[in-house]
Motif scaffolding. Structure first.
Motif, PDB file in Angstrom:
ATOM      1  N   TYR A  42      -3.825  31.038  65.300  1.00 58.18           N
ATOM      2  CA  TYR A  42      -2.638  31.874  65.137  1.00 58.18           C
ATOM      3  C   TYR A  42      -3.088  33.311  64.915  1.00 58.18           C
ATOM      4  O   TYR A  42      -3.719  33.624  63.904  1.00 58.18           O
ATOM      5  CB  TYR A  42      -1.780  31.373  63.983  1.00 58.18           C
ATOM      6  N   ARG A  43      -2.786  34.163  65.883  1.00 53.22           N
ATOM      7  CA  ARG A  43      -3.157  35.572  65.817  1.00 53.22           C
ATOM      8  C   ARG A  43      -1.881  36.404  65.830  1.00 53.22           C
ATOM      9  O   ARG A  43      -1.107  36.326  66.791  1.00 53.22           O
ATOM     10  CB  ARG A  43      -4.059  35.939  66.996  1.00 53.22           C
ATOM     11  N   ASN A  44      -1.671  37.145  64.764  1.00 52.84           N
ATOM     12  CA  ASN A  44      -0.411  37.873  64.587  1.00 52.84           C
ATOM     13  C   ASN A  44       0.775  36.918  64.695  1.00 52.84           C
ATOM     14  O   ASN A  44       1.790  37.232  65.330  1.00 52.84           O
ATOM     15  CB  ASN A  44      -0.289  39.004  65.611  1.00 52.84           C
ATOM     16  N   GLU A  45       0.600  35.749  64.071  1.00 52.24           N
ATOM     17  CA  GLU A  45       1.633  34.693  64.019  1.00 52.24           C
ATOM     18  C   GLU A  45       1.952  34.130  65.400  1.00 52.24           C
ATOM     19  O   GLU A  45       2.974  33.446  65.567  1.00 52.24           O
ATOM     20  CB  GLU A  45       2.908  35.228  63.342  1.00 52.24           C
ATOM     21  N   PRO A  73       0.604  31.578  68.387  1.00 52.37           N
ATOM     22  CA  PRO A  73      -0.418  30.588  68.750  1.00 52.37           C
ATOM     23  C   PRO A  73      -1.151  31.002  70.026  1.00 52.37           C
ATOM     24  O   PRO A  73      -0.526  31.381  71.023  1.00 52.37           O
ATOM     25  CB  PRO A  73       0.384  29.300  68.952  1.00 52.37           C
ATOM     26  N   THR A  74      -2.478  30.929  69.972  1.00 51.53           N
ATOM     27  CA  THR A  74      -3.314  31.416  71.072  1.00 51.53           C
ATOM     28  C   THR A  74      -4.437  30.422  71.325  1.00 51.53           C
ATOM     29  O   THR A  74      -5.173  30.055  70.398  1.00 51.53           O
ATOM     30  CB  THR A  74      -3.924  32.784  70.704  1.00 51.53           C
ATOM     31  N   ALA A  75      -4.563  29.975  72.563  1.00 49.96           N
ATOM     32  CA  ALA A  75      -5.665  29.088  72.941  1.00 49.96           C
ATOM     33  C   ALA A  75      -6.943  29.910  73.050  1.00 49.96           C
ATOM     34  O   ALA A  75      -6.963  30.964  73.687  1.00 49.96           O
ATOM     35  CB  ALA A  75      -5.373  28.396  74.268  1.00 49.96           C
ATOM     36  N   ALA A 130     -31.242  32.568  82.735  1.00 51.77           N
ATOM     37  CA  ALA A 130     -30.391  33.557  82.052  1.00 51.77           C
ATOM     38  C   ALA A 130     -29.493  32.832  81.062  1.00 51.77           C
ATOM     39  O   ALA A 130     -29.249  31.626  81.175  1.00 51.77           O
ATOM     40  CB  ALA A 130     -29.551  34.330  83.061  1.00 51.77           C
ATOM     41  N   SER A 131     -29.025  33.602  80.068  1.00 55.74           N
ATOM     42  CA  SER A 131     -28.083  33.076  79.076  1.00 55.74           C
ATOM     43  C   SER A 131     -26.946  34.077  78.906  1.00 55.74           C
ATOM     44  O   SER A 131     -27.118  35.285  79.128  1.00 55.74           O
ATOM     45  CB  SER A 131     -28.774  32.845  77.729  1.00 55.74           C
ATOM     46  N   HIS A 132     -25.786  33.566  78.478  1.00 58.99           N
ATOM     47  CA  HIS A 132     -24.637  34.464  78.327  1.00 58.99           C
ATOM     48  C   HIS A 132     -23.608  33.823  77.396  1.00 58.99           C
ATOM     49  O   HIS A 132     -23.562  32.595  77.249  1.00 58.99           O
ATOM     50  CB  HIS A 132     -23.994  34.738  79.692  1.00 58.99           C
ATOM     51  N   HIS A 133     -22.795  34.672  76.774  1.00 58.95           N
ATOM     52  CA  HIS A 133     -21.678  34.220  75.946  1.00 58.95           C
ATOM     53  C   HIS A 133     -20.366  34.521  76.668  1.00 58.95           C
ATOM     54  O   HIS A 133     -20.141  35.646  77.120  1.00 58.95           O
ATOM     55  CB  HIS A 133     -21.673  34.927  74.591  1.00 58.95           C
ATOM     56  N   PHE A 134     -19.522  33.499  76.775  1.00 63.50           N
ATOM     57  CA  PHE A 134     -18.208  33.665  77.404  1.00 63.50           C
ATOM     58  C   PHE A 134     -17.123  33.303  76.404  1.00 63.50           C
ATOM     59  O   PHE A 134     -17.262  32.340  75.642  1.00 63.50           O
ATOM     60  CB  PHE A 134     -18.075  32.749  78.627  1.00 63.50           C
ATOM     61  N   SER A 135     -16.037  34.043  76.431  1.00 59.04           N
ATOM     62  CA  SER A 135     -14.891  33.697  75.596  1.00 59.04           C
ATOM     63  C   SER A 135     -13.616  34.226  76.242  1.00 59.04           C
ATOM     64  O   SER A 135     -13.625  35.291  76.861  1.00 59.04           O
ATOM     65  CB  SER A 135     -15.036  34.266  74.176  1.00 59.04           C
ATOM     66  N   VAL A 136     -12.553  33.463  76.106  1.00 55.47           N
ATOM     67  CA  VAL A 136     -11.245  33.878  76.620  1.00 55.47           C
ATOM     68  C   VAL A 136     -10.177  33.465  75.613  1.00 55.47           C
ATOM     69  O   VAL A 136     -10.373  32.541  74.812  1.00 55.47           O
ATOM     70  CB  VAL A 136     -10.914  33.247  77.996  1.00 55.47           C
ATOM     71  N   THR A 137      -9.054  34.153  75.654  1.00 57.21           N
ATOM     72  CA  THR A 137      -7.881  33.781  74.867  1.00 57.21           C
ATOM     73  C   THR A 137      -6.671  33.757  75.783  1.00 57.21           C
ATOM     74  O   THR A 137      -6.596  34.517  76.744  1.00 57.21           O
ATOM     75  CB  THR A 137      -7.636  34.772  73.709  1.00 57.21           C
ATOM     76  N   GLU A 138      -5.746  32.893  75.464  1.00 57.01           N
ATOM     77  CA  GLU A 138      -4.523  32.775  76.259  1.00 57.01           C
ATOM     78  C   GLU A 138      -3.364  32.475  75.321  1.00 57.01           C
ATOM     79  O   GLU A 138      -3.368  31.452  74.613  1.00 57.01           O
ATOM     80  CB  GLU A 138      -4.674  31.664  77.303  1.00 57.01           C
ATOM     81  N   VAL A 139      -2.384  33.362  75.282  1.00 53.25           N
ATOM     82  CA  VAL A 139      -1.237  33.191  74.401  1.00 53.25           C
ATOM     83  C   VAL A 139      -0.409  31.984  74.852  1.00 53.25           C
ATOM     84  O   VAL A 139      -0.176  31.779  76.050  1.00 53.25           O
ATOM     85  CB  VAL A 139      -0.361  34.464  74.397  1.00 53.25           C
ATOM     86  N   VAL A 140       0.024  31.173  73.894  1.00 52.83           N
ATOM     87  CA  VAL A 140       0.850  30.004  74.174  1.00 52.83           C
ATOM     88  C   VAL A 140       2.292  30.445  74.358  1.00 52.83           C
ATOM     89  O   VAL A 140       2.842  31.156  73.514  1.00 52.83           O
ATOM     90  CB  VAL A 140       0.752  28.977  73.027  1.00 52.83           C
ATOM     91  N   ASP A 141       2.891  30.052  75.467  1.00 55.30           N
ATOM     92  CA  ASP A 141       4.288  30.404  75.738  1.00 55.30           C
ATOM     93  C   ASP A 141       5.219  29.413  75.045  1.00 55.30           C
ATOM     94  O   ASP A 141       5.879  28.594  75.683  1.00 55.30           O
ATOM     95  CB  ASP A 141       4.553  30.408  77.251  1.00 55.30           C
ATOM     96  N   GLY A 142       5.270  29.475  73.739  1.00 53.17           N
ATOM     97  CA  GLY A 142       6.085  28.555  72.963  1.00 53.17           C
ATOM     98  C   GLY A 142       5.293  28.026  71.789  1.00 53.17           C
ATOM     99  O   GLY A 142       4.292  28.606  71.383  1.00 53.17           O
ATOM    100  N   SER A 143       5.721  26.881  71.262  1.00 53.38           N
ATOM    101  CA  SER A 143       5.040  26.303  70.103  1.00 53.38           C
ATOM    102  C   SER A 143       4.859  24.792  70.222  1.00 53.38           C
ATOM    103  O   SER A 143       4.318  24.165  69.314  1.00 53.38           O
ATOM    104  CB  SER A 143       5.824  26.625  68.831  1.00 53.38           C
ATOM    105  N   GLN A 144       5.309  24.199  71.327  1.00 58.06           N
ATOM    106  CA  GLN A 144       5.207  22.755  71.504  1.00 58.06           C
ATOM    107  C   GLN A 144       3.865  22.396  72.154  1.00 58.06           C
ATOM    108  O   GLN A 144       3.241  23.220  72.834  1.00 58.06           O
ATOM    109  CB  GLN A 144       6.364  22.237  72.354  1.00 58.06           C
ATOM    110  N   VAL A 198       1.058  24.268  74.629  1.00 58.83           N
ATOM    111  CA  VAL A 198      -0.325  24.490  74.191  1.00 58.83           C
ATOM    112  C   VAL A 198      -1.290  24.018  75.272  1.00 58.83           C
ATOM    113  O   VAL A 198      -2.259  24.701  75.613  1.00 58.83           O
ATOM    114  CB  VAL A 198      -0.589  23.737  72.866  1.00 58.83           C
ATOM    115  N   VAL A 199      -1.037  22.851  75.833  1.00 57.64           N
ATOM    116  CA  VAL A 199      -1.900  22.295  76.880  1.00 57.64           C
ATOM    117  C   VAL A 199      -1.914  23.207  78.110  1.00 57.64           C
ATOM    118  O   VAL A 199      -2.967  23.430  78.717  1.00 57.64           O
ATOM    119  CB  VAL A 199      -1.444  20.867  77.249  1.00 57.64           C
ATOM    120  N   GLN A 200      -0.752  23.757  78.480  1.00 63.83           N
ATOM    121  CA  GLN A 200      -0.692  24.682  79.609  1.00 63.83           C
ATOM    122  C   GLN A 200      -1.526  25.934  79.340  1.00 63.83           C
ATOM    123  O   GLN A 200      -2.208  26.446  80.233  1.00 63.83           O
ATOM    124  CB  GLN A 200       0.763  25.069  79.894  1.00 63.83           C
ATOM    125  N   ALA A 201      -1.513  26.421  78.101  1.00 64.25           N
ATOM    126  CA  ALA A 201      -2.320  27.590  77.746  1.00 64.25           C
ATOM    127  C   ALA A 201      -3.802  27.274  77.853  1.00 64.25           C
ATOM    128  O   ALA A 201      -4.598  28.093  78.329  1.00 64.25           O
ATOM    129  CB  ALA A 201      -1.972  28.062  76.334  1.00 64.25           C
TER     130      ALA A 201
END
Length: 203
Positions: A135-138, A140-142, A160-174, A178-181
Motif C-alpha cells: 500500500y503506497r499512499n493508501e 494497493p500496488t503490485a 552480467a548481473s542486474h536488478h529489475f523492479s516494477v510497480t503496477e497500481v491495482v485498479d480496485g481492491s478485489q 490484484v491478479v490483473q495488476a
C-alpha cells in the motif's frame, strides 16, 4: 452387560457425529494464475536463433516462497489475501511466466527450466526479492523485484548481473484486480529482462 456396553458405544458415536456437524467449515480457496501476455505475431527480439537458455526457479525468502498472494498493508506487517492463492509457489509462477514470454517474443532455439535437463548456452539465475502488494499512499500496488545473473551454460562464468523492479497500481481492491495488476507488472519486468539478456548475450 453386553447390551449396555453397546448402548453406551452407540450413544457416544451419535454424540461424536453431532459434534462433527457443528465444526466450522474452512472457506474454499480460489486459485489464480498470472494472466498471459498478448500473443506476439513474430519474435520481438532476434539475434540468438542458434542459442538456448535455461531459466532457473529463483530463490525467495520463506514468506514469498509460498502459494499465497502476499500483501504488506502497512509498515513491516506481512499478510496474505484470505481465501486466495496462486496455482503454484510464487517463484515458480514467476519463472513459468518468464519462460513463456521468452518463448513467445524471442528467436531463441530453445528455452526451458531447470527440470528439463536442457544443455543450454545460457543460464538465468536470480533472487525474487519482491512479489507482493504494497500500500503506497493508501493505494494497493503490485511490486515485483528480481536480482538476476546471466551465466555461461558451459563454464558457469557470470556474464552480467542486474536488478529489475516494477510497480503496477491495482485498479480496485478485489483479488481479481490484484491478479490483473500482477499480470501487467510481469509483462513489463519480463520485457525488461528479455531485452537485457539480448543486450548482454549479443556482445
Amino acid at each position: 452387560m453386553i447390551r449396555q456396553s453397546r448402548r453406551i458405544l452407540l450413544s457416544a458415536l451419535v454424540l461424536l457425529l453431532g459434534a462433527c456437524s457443528i465444526l466450522p467449515k474452512s472457506n474454499p480457496l480460489t486459485v489464480y494464475q498470472l494472466p498471459a501476455a498478448h500473443e506476439a505475431t513474430a519474435p520481438v527480439f532476434s539475434g540468438l536463433s542458434t542459442r538456448s537458455l535455461i531459466v532457473f526457479t529463483p530463490y525467495a525468502n520463506s514468506f514469498l516462497d509460498a502459494d499465497r498472494i502476499t500483501v504488506i498493508p502497512s509498515g513491516n506487517r506481512l499478510s496474505v489475501y484470505e481465501g486466495s492463492r496462486w496455482g503454484d509457489q510464487a517463484p515458480v509462477v514467476f519463472r513459468s511466466r518468464l519462460v513463456q514470454d521468452f518463448r513467445k517474443t524471442t528467436d531463441l532455439k530453445a528455452v526451458g527450466n531447470e527440470r528439463e535437463n536442457l544443455l543450454a548456452d545460457y543460464q538465468l539465475r536470480g533472487d525474487l526479492t519482491a512479489f507482493q502488494v504494497e500500500y503506497r499512499n493508501e493505494q494497493p500496488t503490485a511490486v515485483i523485484a528480481f536480482d538476476v545473473s546471466l551465466t555461461d551454460g558451459q563454464s558457469g562464468r557470470v556474464i552480467a548481473s542486474h536488478h529489475f523492479s516494477v510497480t503496477e497500481v491495482v485498479d480496485g481492491s478485489q483479488v481479481p484486480e490484484v491478479v490483473q495488476a500482477f499480470g501487467r507488472a510481469s509483462t513489463r519486468i519480463n520485457h525488461d529482462i528479455i531485452q537485457w539478456v539480448y543486450q548482454v548475450a549479443g556482445k
